[in-house]
Structures are given as C-alpha cells and as structure tokens.
Write a protein that holds these residues in place. Structure first.
Motif, PDB file in Angstrom:
ATOM      1  N   ARG B  11       0.944  -1.300  -0.048  1.00 30.43           N
ATOM      2  CA  ARG B  11      -0.344  -0.281  -0.082  1.00 30.43           C
ATOM      3  C   ARG B  11       0.977   1.106   0.224  1.00 30.43           C
ATOM      4  O   ARG B  11       2.078   1.443   0.221  1.00 30.43           O
ATOM      5  CB  ARG B  11      -0.699  -0.346   1.506  1.00 30.43           C
ATOM      6  N   PHE B  13       1.566   3.924   1.518  1.00 33.58           N
ATOM      7  CA  PHE B  13       2.071   4.412   2.662  1.00 33.58           C
ATOM      8  C   PHE B  13       2.841   3.259   2.936  1.00 33.58           C
ATOM      9  O   PHE B  13       3.723   3.641   4.316  1.00 33.58           O
ATOM     10  CB  PHE B  13       0.567   4.456   3.821  1.00 33.58           C
ATOM     11  N   LEU B  17       6.270   3.633   5.490  1.00 34.02           N
ATOM     12  CA  LEU B  17       6.875   3.934   5.749  1.00 34.02           C
ATOM     13  C   LEU B  17       8.008   3.113   5.962  1.00 34.02           C
ATOM     14  O   LEU B  17       8.929   3.576   6.875  1.00 34.02           O
ATOM     15  CB  LEU B  17       5.552   2.340   6.339  1.00 34.02           C
ATOM     16  N   GLU B  21      11.987   3.864   7.891  1.00 31.63           N
ATOM     17  CA  GLU B  21      12.064   2.256   8.745  1.00 31.63           C
ATOM     18  C   GLU B  21      13.029   1.998   8.101  1.00 31.63           C
ATOM     19  O   GLU B  21      14.204   2.081   9.029  1.00 31.63           O
ATOM     20  CB  GLU B  21      11.336   1.490   8.405  1.00 31.63           C
ATOM     21  N   GLU B  54      -0.109   9.248   6.975  1.00 36.40           N
ATOM     22  CA  GLU B  54      -0.611   7.927   7.724  1.00 36.40           C
ATOM     23  C   GLU B  54       0.762   7.929   8.003  1.00 36.40           C
ATOM     24  O   GLU B  54       0.754   6.273   8.976  1.00 36.40           O
ATOM     25  CB  GLU B  54      -1.385   6.891   6.225  1.00 36.40           C
ATOM     26  N   THR B  58       1.444   6.574  11.515  1.00 38.81           N
ATOM     27  CA  THR B  58       2.151   5.696  12.115  1.00 38.81           C
ATOM     28  C   THR B  58       3.200   5.769  13.221  1.00 38.81           C
ATOM     29  O   THR B  58       2.927   5.135  14.484  1.00 38.81           O
ATOM     30  CB  THR B  58       1.993   4.179  10.977  1.00 38.81           C
TER      31      THR B  58
END
Lengths: 255, 255
Positions: B11, B13, B17, B21, B54, B58
């Motif tokens: 996805r 977002f 991420l 990360e 988003e 998170t």
DNA sequence: GATTCATATTGGTCAGACCATTGTGGATGG
DNA sequence: CCATCCACAATGGTCTGACCAATATGAATC
C-alpha cells in the motif's frame, strides 16, 4: 475577557483518537467490534475523513485497530488485538535509534526470560513442551544454516515465553527477540568458532529444557540467565557498532 | 507466467513507512534529523501527500517521529525519541481490551521493578536519591488527597526506575505504572481502611529507600516485590472488574 | 436449487485547495 | 549602524470531492 482561551485547540485527528480511546477504556468497545464507516464517523464528529484516517492509522500502529476493505461484516475497521507486532516494530526502531542501548535491552530480556522460565516450570503443558522439543530438534540438525539456527533459537525462546502463560511477558519477550533477529544474525555471521559456539548453545538449551520439564524453577531461571549472558559475551565483539552498543551508559550498566 | 505476481501490492503509505524505517535501521536517520517536507517526500516516492501523512502518523504513534508546523529548522517532521508516551498508550489500551490481564501486568511489573531496584542500588546518584526523597515527602503529607498520593506514589516508582539507569526498563516501568494510574486511583477510592493502607505503603516505601541508599541490592529487590504484592492483594478486591482481572488465566498464573 | 452478475458498501488513494504557525529577511525608522 | 516591524515563504493541519479496488449481498438467470 470571557474564556481563558484554550491553550491548544485539539487537533482534528485527536478528536477521533479521543473518541475511540475513551470508548475502549470505558469498556464500550471490545475486540472484534466494528467502528462506524470512516465517512460516517467523520460526519458524526464533524471532522474530515482524512482526520479519521490518521487517527485510525495511529491506533492501527498500536495493534488496536485493523482495517479491511469490502462490504458487510468482513470489511470495515474493527477493534483487534495484535500487540506483538506493534511492540516489535517499536523496539526495533528505538533500539536502532540508540534510544535503548543494546546492553539495556539484554538486561531487560534477562529479567523477562527469568520470569518466563520460572512460570513455564509451573504452567507448561504437554503441547508447550512439545513445541520446545521441536525447536530443539530444529537446532540439532548437523551443519545447520546460521539463519535457520537463528530462527529455531528464536522459536525456542518464544516457546518458553508462550509456555509461561503470561501474555504481556510473552509478547515482550517475542518483541525483544524479534527486534534483535537481524543484528543477532549479523553477529552470527561474523563470529569465529561457529561450531564451538553452536555446540555450547545447544547444550544450554537442552539443560534449560530439562529444568523446565523437571519443574525446577530456580534452576531454570538461573540457567536462562547464564545462557543469555554467555551468549551475549560471546557475540558482543562481533556485534556491529551500528546497533548502538553501550556508548554512553552509566558506569554500572555493563552486563 | 513470468512473475509470481505480488500477492499483495504494498500500500502507498507502506512505501513511505518502508522508506523511513529502512533509513532508521540503516543508521542513516538519527534522532533530531529532519525528514523532507511532506509534499517533497510524496513527490520523491510517487505517492500522494495523504499517504505520507498516514505513514508519519504511524511512526509518530510509536514515538519515533514528531511533527511541528512552521518554517525553518524548528518546523517540519523530525526523528524523535519519546518512547514512554507511546508505550504507555499501548499498555493502557491493551490492558483495557483485556489483552493483558491485570495479573499478568502485575507480574511483569514485579520482574521489572525488582531489576530497577537492584540496578538503582548500584547506579543511583545523589540527584536520584533526592528525587526519591521528594516523592516520599509528598506522600507524607498528613490527610493527603488520594489522587495526590497516587501521583506521588507513581513519581516514587518512576524515580527508582530512573535511578536504575536502564532506559528500556525505566520506560517500561513508567508505562506500566502510568497505564494503571486511573484503575489504581479507582481502587484507592473504593478501598476500605484507607489510613491503615496508606500508612503501610509509606513504611514500605521508606524501607525500600533505605535499602537503596545503603546499596543493599538483595534487600531492595525483595522489598520491592513484597511491596507490590501486598499492595496488590490489598487493592485487588476493590479493583473494578471492568479492568479485566484474571478471567481466564491459567491455573498457575495467580499472583 | 445452484450459478452468475450487477450493485452497494467500505477502505485506499489521489489532487487540489485553504488555513495557521513560524522563521527569515528586507524595509523602515531611530 | 542598530533595533523594530512586517510581508512573505515554508510547512504541517485540515477539508472537499473524486475515483479505484475489494468484498458481500441479493436479484436475475439457467
């Protein structure tokens, strides 16, 4: 000069966060319950759908919500309960940020796994012991791949935590072990005398298993501590500095 | 029949991420570093700004990012390090969801605070001892309000954790204590013989302080365990069932 | 009665706009 | 030359409205 004026107006997504959290804390929302559709919730709370989505992402990051598309009961955003994934990511990131020095993590791990071992001697069921034996067998394969050994090693410790029957301790243990999987594999790859090391680990694992099987709590927890300590002493020199080993710890913090 | 076709396309977002990360885990992003502006990052990764937002939410929920508005270095989204808040919300919600029975949490708390006490005897500085004495004094006020006592009690345990010098253990201890602040206050309100109870707690706190001051690790950790256990035994009956006390624990899990 | 398919529902994503806050640098005035 | 003030730009926060993709439901069909 009527009202003191709110020092900080709540942001829109925090309104949604508050709505969901307060309902969870009040016991009005349980695992499995569905939230209203995003559009509907946005309308109810007088915020935009984006605000609702950001709040949902926040709670999903904590393992509290889970979203899936589709109509009917299968789709929608529901209250869920997968704390271990969230904890794992949390630890992994903060360890990488050197927020938590590796030494501190090892120390916490010892405390938690001592408790796990003690509880496991009291609570382990036949199926738990079987899971532990399975992991032991996987580690016993001759000439085993380092990665496979690491996985089985993790599985063994996770099995003990599971046998303890304390969900929080189990999840924390899993999270700590998983968050260090890659760094540990890295250390495995760089360590010398691999065969020697792995033989020692096997023997320690077996001894711990026997202590648990014989329900000897004191011996089990001491063996676990000794196991983690010695493994760490052995691996620490091969540990990539990248993972933030005790740079600025206090004097007494060494393991 | 060329590619196995990705079972689940990442996805949007999650792309963001992963971008953040991986940079954190690779040590390319450190605490204090600024992320590119949302619009810029969205352009770079070929996703919408909402997707970036988003992902940021998170990671902010994990205490890893912090956003603030405004131009210049003060504004923007930066890598941060406030794990305790995130842990606290995490525990509070999962305890409320009965994911973690209160008995399990108490057990984990004992293990962690035993360690804290032991480490504190080795590492406590003068300023740490002063913080502990301050909390003790706050609890000593005659006819103290239950809420104020609860706060000072929390502060005392937090001070011990801080004195231990292990950030992970300290944050976990804070999170556990904070996540139970409201339920405990609730129990305080309902418990009988308040004066009697609070006198006992004061005495135990004082005894723990002396053990730490005298650097007696064994005594300190045993006193801490005894303190938490007895307080819990005293409060458990007044504990609202709403907070999920051991419904379906295993036989041996009682405290 | 079983199968197939149109449809409604729901989260996932995107584009574009406007607001509020904050730092910066230039204009202004002493 | 220095201090003050202010317009402006940068940035996150929010909203609107649209379309896509997955999924269950129920009607239409065989």
């Amino acid at each position: 000069m009527t009202a003191p004026a709110p020092l900080s107006a709540p942001r829109a997504f925090e309104v949604v966060l508050e709505w969901v959290e307060s309902r969870i804390l009040a016991g009005q929302l349980h695992v499995g319950d569905l939230l209203p559709p995003e559009r509907e919730l946005a309308r109810q709370l007088g915020v935009s759908r984006s605000a609702v989505r950001e709040a949902v992402r926040t709670l999903a990051a904590q393992g509290v919500l889970r979203s899936s598309v589709g109509a009917g009961g299968a789709g929608g955003t529901a209250v869920t309960a997968v704390p271990s994934r969230a904890l794992e990511r949390f630890l992994r990131l903060h360890v990488a940020l050197a927020n938590f020095p590796v030494d501190d993590v090892i120390q916490a791990r010892i405390a938690l796994e001592r408790l796990s071992a003690r509880l496991a001697t009291a609570n382990a069921r036949a199926s738990d012991l079987a899971a532990m034996r399975e992991a032991l067998a996987a580690m016993d394969v001759a000439g085993i791949d380092k990665s496979a050994f690491n996985d089985a090693d993790t599985a063994y410790h996770v099995a003990i935590a599971g046998a303890a029957g304390n969900r929080l301790v189990a999840d924390m243990t899993v999270a700590i072990r998983e968050s260090m999987r890659l760094p540990l594999l890295d250390a495995f790859r760089n360590v010398g005398e691999w065969d020697d090391l792995v033989d020692g680990l096997r023997a320690q694992h077996q001894a711990i298993y026997r202590a648990i099987e014989e329900r000897d709590a004191d011996r089990a927890e001491d063996l676990v501590e000794e196991h983690i300590r010695s493994a760490w002493h052995r691996l620490a020199p091969s540990f990539d500095r990248r993972w933030g080993t005790s740079e600025d710890s206090r004097p007494g913090t060494q393991i």
